[in-house]
Design a protein around this motif. Structure first.
Motif, PDB file in Angstrom:
ATOM      1  N   ALA A  42      70.603 103.318  75.169  1.00  0.00           N
ATOM      2  CA  ALA A  42      71.156 101.976  74.993  1.00  0.00           C
ATOM      3  C   ALA A  42      72.617 101.877  75.406  1.00  0.00           C
ATOM      4  O   ALA A  42      73.074 100.813  75.857  1.00  0.00           O
ATOM      5  CB  ALA A  42      71.001 101.535  73.536  1.00  0.00           C
ATOM      6  N   LEU A  43      73.349 102.967  75.271  1.00  0.00           N
ATOM      7  CA  LEU A  43      74.770 102.948  75.629  1.00  0.00           C
ATOM      8  C   LEU A  43      74.997 103.106  77.137  1.00  0.00           C
ATOM      9  O   LEU A  43      76.063 102.765  77.642  1.00  0.00           O
ATOM     10  CB  LEU A  43      75.520 104.061  74.884  1.00  0.00           C
ATOM     11  CG  LEU A  43      75.700 103.845  73.379  1.00  0.00           C
ATOM     12  CD1 LEU A  43      76.210 105.114  72.719  1.00  0.00           C
ATOM     13  CD2 LEU A  43      76.658 102.686  73.121  1.00  0.00           C
ATOM     14  N   ASN A  44      74.003 103.617  77.830  1.00  0.00           N
ATOM     15  CA  ASN A  44      74.153 103.855  79.268  1.00  0.00           C
ATOM     16  C   ASN A  44      73.591 102.681  80.079  1.00  0.00           C
ATOM     17  O   ASN A  44      72.687 102.834  80.903  1.00  0.00           O
ATOM     18  CB  ASN A  44      73.459 105.158  79.654  1.00  0.00           C
ATOM     19  CG  ASN A  44      73.832 105.619  81.056  1.00  0.00           C
ATOM     20  OD1 ASN A  44      74.940 105.359  81.536  1.00  0.00           O
ATOM     21  ND2 ASN A  44      72.911 106.298  81.710  1.00  0.00           N
ATOM     22  N   LYS A  45      74.157 101.491  79.840  1.00  0.00           N
ATOM     23  CA  LYS A  45      73.707 100.287  80.537  1.00  0.00           C
ATOM     24  C   LYS A  45      74.918  99.494  81.035  1.00  0.00           C
ATOM     25  O   LYS A  45      76.009  99.578  80.457  1.00  0.00           O
ATOM     26  CB  LYS A  45      72.850  99.420  79.617  1.00  0.00           C
ATOM     27  CG  LYS A  45      71.507 100.068  79.263  1.00  0.00           C
ATOM     28  CD  LYS A  45      70.668  99.145  78.390  1.00  0.00           C
ATOM     29  CE  LYS A  45      69.307  99.781  78.085  1.00  0.00           C
ATOM     30  NZ  LYS A  45      68.453  98.901  77.244  1.00  0.00           N
ATOM     31  N   LYS A  46      74.715  98.722  82.087  1.00  0.00           N
ATOM     32  CA  LYS A  46      75.811  98.001  82.725  1.00  0.00           C
ATOM     33  C   LYS A  46      76.456  96.959  81.823  1.00  0.00           C
ATOM     34  O   LYS A  46      77.640  96.642  81.963  1.00  0.00           O
ATOM     35  CB  LYS A  46      75.318  97.342  84.008  1.00  0.00           C
ATOM     36  CG  LYS A  46      74.972  98.329  85.114  1.00  0.00           C
ATOM     37  CD  LYS A  46      74.548  97.613  86.381  1.00  0.00           C
ATOM     38  CE  LYS A  46      74.234  98.609  87.492  1.00  0.00           C
ATOM     39  NZ  LYS A  46      73.818  97.933  88.751  1.00  0.00           N
ATOM     40  N   ASP A  47      75.691  96.385  80.920  1.00  0.00           N
ATOM     41  CA  ASP A  47      76.254  95.348  80.057  1.00  0.00           C
ATOM     42  C   ASP A  47      76.956  95.918  78.828  1.00  0.00           C
ATOM     43  O   ASP A  47      77.436  95.167  77.969  1.00  0.00           O
ATOM     44  CB  ASP A  47      75.168  94.372  79.618  1.00  0.00           C
ATOM     45  CG  ASP A  47      74.053  95.055  78.833  1.00  0.00           C
ATOM     46  OD1 ASP A  47      73.932  96.295  78.929  1.00  0.00           O
ATOM     47  OD2 ASP A  47      73.305  94.349  78.124  1.00  0.00           O
TER      48      ASP A  47
END
Length: 280
Positions: free
Chosen positions: A164-169
């Motif tokens: 979840a932390l490794n996302k563009k947003d």
């Protein structure tokens, strides 16, 4: 005739004696004087004098970034925390007066490397090969890990944090120049890294919704959440085993030796353990 001859001999003898006395006096006056060897106590004192350099004689000037509780912080204008006490204890071992200088975290190592503004850097510094190119480090005085915090209202949990932390947003706040910044770059490349000058700003940004999460040292996250950000939670703890050490200029190796001796003595006499119990 006999008497007259005797008188003449006596006069000659007296004259010869006077000449010898004058000659001896002249020789004595012209003889070079031998230099006296320096007194033993003075020589011993000079040999025992510290060979390291200081910014100010009699003082140990320590650079720190006081926004990293429980290691360093400002409370009512006074420096407090585990690192602050470590610095004071080192100064006491060296018979010096501690003096703290407030610098932004990423400005401390360059200042120490250049030999300006401070003698030591004590501010939760992890000793690593990259930093060791700039400065020398003492032996370790504390071992810490990293942690990531988010607001309790966030859908991110311990089970989902890795993905979840490794996302563009996702925006992750870090303190510039820290191991937390390095970790986020390496493990969450899709997320947006948001660097701040101090850790207080990181948590304030998370609280206001400017960033999704904060990544910094575990003890700092725990302290911040327990004292000021009770509406936040820890979603990840990373066992990095970071070794905290004192930064010293490479041009001042004798000071590094003295700091190591002080830390060794503090560990042996229980000073370090007492401070650990008090702050951590």
């Amino acid at each position: 005739m006999v008497l007259k001859k005797t008188n003449v001999l006596m006069v000659a003898a007296v004259a010869l004696l006077c000449a010898c006395v004058l000659l001896l006096a002249g020789c004595s006056g012209n003889a070079p004087k031998k230099e006296q060897a320096p007194a033993a106590p003075a020589a011993a004192k000079q040999a025992d004098a510290p060979q390291y350099k200081l910014q100010t004689e009699g003082k140990l000037t320590i650079a720190t970034s006081p926004d990293f509780p429980p290691f360093e912080n400002l409370v009512d204008g006074k420096y407090v925390g585990f690192d602050i006490e470590i610095g004071k204890a080192i100064a006491k071992k060296l018979n010096l007066e501690p003096e703290f200088v407030n610098l932004q975290f990423d400005a401390i190592l360059p200042a120490i490397a250049s030999g300006t503004k401070a003698d030591l850097g004590i501010s939760g510094f992890t000793s690593n090969p990259e930093r060791a190119k700039q400065v020398d480090f003492s032996q370790s005085y504390y071992t810490d890990d990293l942690a990531i915090g988010v607001m309790k209202s966030s859908p991110i949990t311990k089970d989902t944090a890795k993905d979840a932390l490794n996302k563009k947003d996702v925006k992750i706040g870090v303190q510039s120049g820290t191991s937390g910044e390095t970790y986020v770059k390496e493990h969450f490349p899709q997320a947006t890294l948001v660097p701040y000058g101090n850790s207080n700003d990181c948590f304030a940004a998370m609280n206001s919704g400017q960033v999704t999460a904060v990544c910094t040292n575990s003890a700092v996250v725990e302290k911040m959440l327990s004292d000021a950000y009770k509406d936040a939670k820890i979603v990840s703890k990373i066992a990095t085993g970071e070794e905290y050490a004192v930064a010293v200029s490479k041009s001042n190796p004798e000071l590094t030796k003295a700091v190591n001796e002080a830390l060794k003595s503090m560990k042996a006499d229980g000073t370090t353990e007492t401070l650990l119990k008090k702050y951590l």
